[in-house]
Design a protein around this motif. Structure first.
Motif, short mmCIF file in Angstrom:
data_model
loop_
_atom_site.label_atom_id
_atom_site.label_comp_id
_atom_site.label_asym_id
_atom_site.label_seq_id
_atom_site.Cartn_x
_atom_site.Cartn_y
_atom_site.Cartn_z
N VAL A 1 0.46 1.28 9.02
CA VAL A 1 0.07 -0.51 9.39
C VAL A 1 0.65 -0.48 10.28
O VAL A 1 2.16 -0.78 10.53
CB VAL A 1 1.06 -1.05 8.41
N LEU A 2 0.08 -0.77 11.77
CA LEU A 2 0.03 -1.15 13.16
C LEU A 2 0.14 -2.68 13.53
O LEU A 2 -0.69 -3.13 13.37
CB LEU A 2 -0.97 0.13 13.62
N ASP A 3 1.49 -3.15 13.87
CA ASP A 3 2.24 -4.57 13.82
C ASP A 3 2.38 -4.73 15.62
O ASP A 3 2.93 -4.31 16.34
CB ASP A 3 3.10 -5.22 13.33
N GLY A 4 1.04 -5.39 15.95
CA GLY A 4 1.20 -5.44 16.96
C GLY A 4 -0.79 -5.45 17.99
O GLY A 4 -1.37 -5.09 17.55
N LEU B 1 0.68 -0.91 0.05
CA LEU B 1 0.22 -0.23 -0.34
C LEU B 1 0.58 1.04 0.05
O LEU B 1 0.27 2.75 -0.27
CB LEU B 1 -0.91 0.01 1.04
N GLY B 2 2.06 0.97 0.34
CA GLY B 2 2.72 2.37 0.44
C GLY B 2 3.31 2.99 1.46
O GLY B 2 2.86 4.68 1.73
N TYR B 3 2.54 2.01 2.54
CA TYR B 3 2.02 2.80 3.71
C TYR B 3 3.08 2.97 5.34
O TYR B 3 3.59 2.18 4.50
CB TYR B 3 0.81 2.51 4.62
N PRO B 4 3.29 3.59 5.86
CA PRO B 4 4.65 3.39 7.06
C PRO B 4 4.16 2.28 8.08
O PRO B 4 2.60 2.03 8.42
CB PRO B 4 4.54 5.18 8.40
N TYR B 5 4.92 1.69 7.86
CA TYR B 5 4.98 0.68 9.22
C TYR B 5 5.12 0.30 9.99
O TYR B 5 6.78 0.95 11.06
CB TYR B 5 5.98 -0.74 8.56
N HIS B 6 4.73 -0.25 11.28
CA HIS B 6 4.79 0.49 12.69
C HIS B 6 5.04 -0.61 13.54
O HIS B 6 3.89 -1.73 13.42
CB HIS B 6 4.35 1.51 13.24
#
Length: 190
Positions: free
Chosen positions: A63-66, A25-30
């Motif tokens: 996109v937030l991972d967790g 998607l070209g979104y920041p990953y956190h």
């Protein structure tokens, strides 16, 4: 889908999916673990962690991972999609073991700049072992996430439950960035 939180039990594959989705998607990953763990396995105080998450979730795309249930009141104010990676227990445990070994054997630093590494002791003997965590929390997380999907507290959230790698791949194949947006302003259609 513009503000996405990927959840699942440790070892489920949420980080892999989060990174793939963010790249697509070209979104920041956190990664919440990276926000939480400081050098020498020092934990970030909750107030500081929640401030970091609030800064991220006020952005238009991410996109937030967790998981970290204590962060839900902050992160879920602005989230529009929660993706639950819900694979079988044997697969999840196998993936947790495989990941732990792939980190321990080469002495890989888990989060850049922290120096934190898996050790045989924290894999097998520690009360904080990721393998023990997966064993203890798999069933509990399934009950909790199932209830959250039905909760009237989150009418603004679209829940996506992925129960197999095939479902995950089909989901990723269906997610396409909007052809009219550049990567900074990408939205997606699904």
């Amino acid at each position: 889908m513009e503000r996405i939180n990927v959840i699942g039990t440790s070892g489920s594959g949420k980080s892999t999916l989060s990174k793939q989705l963010a790249a697509q998607l070209g979104y920041p990953y956190h990664e919440i673990d990276a926000l939480f763990w400081k050098p020498n396995w020092t934990q970030t105080p909750d107030s500081e962690l929640l401030d970091k998450i609030a800064d991220i979730t006020h952005q238009p795309y991410w996109v937030l991972d967790g998981n970290y249930s204590r962060t839900e009141p902050v992160k879920w104010q602005h989230v529009d999609t929660i993706i639950w990676v819900d694979y079988s227990f044997p697969r999840t445990f196998y993936q947790a073991l495989k990941r732990a070994l792939s980190r321990w054997l080469p002495g890989k630093e888990l989060w850049p700049g922290t120096g934190n590494k898996e050790t045989l002791g924290n894999l097998l003997l520690s009360k904080d072992s990721i393998l023990l965590w997966t064993l203890r929390n798999y069933a509990k997380n399934r009950r909790r996430y199932s209830a959250l999907m039905q909760s009237p507290d989150y009418p603004h959230i679209r829940f996506v439950r992925l129960r197999s790698p095939a479902e995950t791949q089909a989901f990723l194949n269906a997610v396409q960035p909007d052809q009219h947006a550049d990567s900074k302003d990408a939205s997606c259609s699904l």
